[in-house]
Structures are given as C-alpha cells and as structure tokens.
Design a protein around this motif. Structure first.
Motif, PDB file in Angstrom:
ATOM      1  N   HIS A 161      28.393  43.095  38.676  1.00 34.66           N
ATOM      2  CA  HIS A 161      29.837  42.869  38.647  1.00 34.66           C
ATOM      3  C   HIS A 161      30.627  43.992  39.316  1.00 34.66           C
ATOM      4  O   HIS A 161      30.351  45.165  39.094  1.00 34.66           O
ATOM      5  CB  HIS A 161      30.325  42.794  37.195  1.00 34.66           C
ATOM      6  N   LEU A 162      31.671  43.608  40.021  1.00 36.55           N
ATOM      7  CA  LEU A 162      32.632  44.566  40.562  1.00 36.55           C
ATOM      8  C   LEU A 162      33.786  44.807  39.583  1.00 36.55           C
ATOM      9  O   LEU A 162      34.769  45.467  39.916  1.00 36.55           O
ATOM     10  CB  LEU A 162      33.203  44.051  41.884  1.00 36.55           C
ATOM     11  N   GLU A 163      33.655  44.328  38.380  1.00 36.37           N
ATOM     12  CA  GLU A 163      34.735  44.196  37.404  1.00 36.37           C
ATOM     13  C   GLU A 163      35.593  45.447  37.219  1.00 36.37           C
ATOM     14  O   GLU A 163      36.814  45.370  37.105  1.00 36.37           O
ATOM     15  CB  GLU A 163      34.125  43.790  36.056  1.00 36.37           C
ATOM     16  N   TYR A 164      34.976  46.623  37.176  1.00 37.93           N
ATOM     17  CA  TYR A 164      35.717  47.833  36.838  1.00 37.93           C
ATOM     18  C   TYR A 164      36.221  48.604  38.051  1.00 37.93           C
ATOM     19  O   TYR A 164      36.734  49.728  37.896  1.00 37.93           O
ATOM     20  CB  TYR A 164      34.852  48.742  35.963  1.00 37.93           C
ATOM     21  N   ARG A 202      38.504  37.515  36.410  1.00 37.04           N
ATOM     22  CA  ARG A 202      39.150  38.460  37.327  1.00 37.04           C
ATOM     23  C   ARG A 202      40.165  37.741  38.218  1.00 37.04           C
ATOM     24  O   ARG A 202      41.135  38.354  38.688  1.00 37.04           O
ATOM     25  CB  ARG A 202      38.112  39.150  38.208  1.00 37.04           C
ATOM     26  N   HIS A 234      27.595  46.450  35.389  1.00 34.69           N
ATOM     27  CA  HIS A 234      29.048  46.425  35.448  1.00 34.69           C
ATOM     28  C   HIS A 234      29.613  47.676  36.126  1.00 34.69           C
ATOM     29  O   HIS A 234      30.822  47.859  36.195  1.00 34.69           O
ATOM     30  CB  HIS A 234      29.635  46.269  34.050  1.00 34.69           C
ATOM     31  N   TYR A 282      26.744  36.766  47.719  1.00 39.02           N
ATOM     32  CA  TYR A 282      27.913  36.854  46.848  1.00 39.02           C
ATOM     33  C   TYR A 282      28.175  35.517  46.158  1.00 39.02           C
ATOM     34  O   TYR A 282      27.847  34.445  46.684  1.00 39.02           O
ATOM     35  CB  TYR A 282      29.161  37.291  47.623  1.00 39.02           C
ATOM     36  N   ASP A 335      31.641  38.516  40.343  1.00 34.33           N
ATOM     37  CA  ASP A 335      32.509  38.934  39.257  1.00 34.33           C
ATOM     38  C   ASP A 335      32.760  37.753  38.337  1.00 34.33           C
ATOM     39  O   ASP A 335      32.497  36.593  38.688  1.00 34.33           O
ATOM     40  CB  ASP A 335      33.826  39.519  39.758  1.00 34.33           C
ATOM     41  N   HIS A 336      33.230  38.075  37.118  1.00 33.35           N
ATOM     42  CA  HIS A 336      33.612  37.035  36.175  1.00 33.35           C
ATOM     43  C   HIS A 336      34.803  36.254  36.718  1.00 33.35           C
ATOM     44  O   HIS A 336      35.674  36.809  37.406  1.00 33.35           O
ATOM     45  CB  HIS A 336      34.043  37.655  34.839  1.00 33.35           C
ATOM     46  N   PHE A 358      38.138  38.317  47.627  1.00 31.55           N
ATOM     47  CA  PHE A 358      36.750  38.645  47.298  1.00 31.55           C
ATOM     48  C   PHE A 358      35.801  38.080  48.353  1.00 31.55           C
ATOM     49  O   PHE A 358      34.905  38.782  48.845  1.00 31.55           O
ATOM     50  CB  PHE A 358      36.413  38.085  45.918  1.00 31.55           C
TER      51      PHE A 358
END
Length: 262
Positions: free
Chosen positions: A7-10, A41, A244, A94, A37-38, A76
C-alpha cells in the motif's frame, strides 16, 4: 519471489515514494511487485462507505481527509504507468484493494470498469457494517457477536466476493483469525468450498504475511490447514506482505515462498 500486495496509504502519490517500495523490493530479492491502495483513499469510492459511518468511531476514522478520499484514481493510474515505463530490474504491476460488500457490488463494478488495472484484489474488511481489524473492533464486534457467526459471515462474504467475477485476487483470505479467536466448527469444508470457487472463477489466493508481522499472529500466513486445501486443489496462489510502508515490503515472504508456490 513476488510481493503481491503493498500500500501507498501513508505517503504521497509521487514517483519518489513509489520508488522507495521498488528499491526495498529489489533489496529483498523480489522479482515482481504489485502496488495498490485501499479504495478508501480515492474520491470515486466514497459513496460505498456510508454503511460504516453508522458507527461514530468508524465515521470519525473515515472522515480523516488527510488519509481518506483524498486522491483521484486517474492520478494513481497515471503515476503507476509512469513507473512502468522506467527501466527497472523488477516487474511492477498496479491495482486496487477493494473493500467488498454485496451491497456495493454493482457500484464497484461500475467504477472499476472505467479504468485499466493489472489486477484487482477483493477483500472483506467488515462484518455487518463493523470493521473487524481495528483497535475498536473488539468492543464493537467480538464482544457482542458470536464467534461462529462472525466466521460464517466472513466466509459467506468471501464466497460472494469470488462469485462477483470482479476480482483477480482475494486478499488475506483467513485474516478473520487475527484476534486468535476460533469457531466451534470444523473449517475444512469451508476451505474446500472456497478452493472450488477460486478455481471456478480463476481468482488467485493470497498467502499474506501481514497477519504475522502486523497483527502478531503465530501463523506466518495462511493456516496450514487452509494452505493444504488450496494446494491439494491446485488453486493459483500469490505471496504478499501487505506492506503499508516501504520497510514492510517483502517481509517474511522468503519464509513462505517455496511452500506456497511449489
């Protein structure tokens, strides 16, 4: 080796941040990674999270605009296409991790059909509108619901997810065990049903190490019983870290890769 879920979440949607994941994957001997990612986002998916907002603590979590519903899918995708055009020593794909519920199935289908993804992971993250993997989940879910019901509902939802035909991969398919609470009934028939459906709909199953290093479960990935059923039925599988942050890429994959893929 492959890390099929990170994940690129943070972090930001920029090339420098993605390359931190790529470089860590190279360092840990990965030959292929899948970056995602989720859905929470992305602005396009906000309408499907209304059910979760019925609980105040979940509503507050979802209304954190620094983390949730802050980017567009097109940004994204464009970023990841730029990464794929680079001369890198590993393969980079991706996609998305989609928070599946039956109520949102047609909405999901409509949104994802407008874009090109290399893969789509479907995951169950909630039971009856309650997230099961959060700090508040014990109070909202596990202290109030029978554990047999929770397991039955979780796997029922996974069956619906697979039969939707939307997804190429199922995320952390036995993560409901993260609290180390277990049902009173034998899960092997459930695992067999899932194996049959995964084969029928050509969906990959994850052996996801996040259950171990993120949730401190003794299993490094799938339970032995579940893994054995999937292998006996020749279900296609993929190893995943559920990282994450860049440092999590490839975590423990070397410990499960041979056993999973042979």
């Amino acid at each position: 080796m492959i890390d099929g879920h990170m994940h690129l979440e943070y972090g930001p949607l920029n090339k420098e941040y993605v390359l931190e994941f790529v470089n860590e994957a190279i360092r840990k001997g990965m030959k292929e990674i899948q970056v995602l990612d989720h859905t929470h986002r992305f602005i396009e998916f906000e309408p499907m999270y209304e059910e979760l907002k019925e609980y105040e603590v979940q509503k507050v979590w979802l209304e954190n605009k620094k983390m949730k519903f802050k980017d567009h899918l097109s940004d994204f995708i464009n970023l990841m296409k730029e990464i794929q055009q680079m001369d890198l020593p590993i393969k980079v794909k991706y996609g998305l991790e989609v928070c599946y519920t039956p109520k949102s199935e047609e909405f999901i289908r409509k949104v994802v059909s407008q874009y090109d993804f290399d893969f789509l992971i479907g995951s169950i993250h909630s039971i009856d509108g309650i997230l099961y993997d959060m700090s508040f989940s014990k109070e909202l879910l596990y202290d109030k619901y029978d554990i047999d019901y929770i397991y039955q509902k979780f796997y029922e939802l996974e069956c619906q997810l697979i039969k939707s035909g939307i997804f190429t991969q199922i995320g952390h398919p036995d993560q409901i065990k993260l609290q180390q609470l277990y049902p009173s009934y034998d899960l092997k028939p459930t695992y067999q049903k899932l194996a049959d459906l995964l084969n029928q709909y050509h969906v990959k199953a994850e052996n996801n190490t996040g259950i171990h290093y993120r949730y401190n479960h003794p299993d490094i990935g799938l339970s032995k019983e579940f893994l054995d059923v999937l292998k006996e039925n020749h279900v296609e599988m993929i190893t995943s870290s559920d990282a994450h942050k860049p440092s999590g890429v490839g975590t423990d994959i070397a410990l499960i890769y041979e056993e999973t893929m042979r």
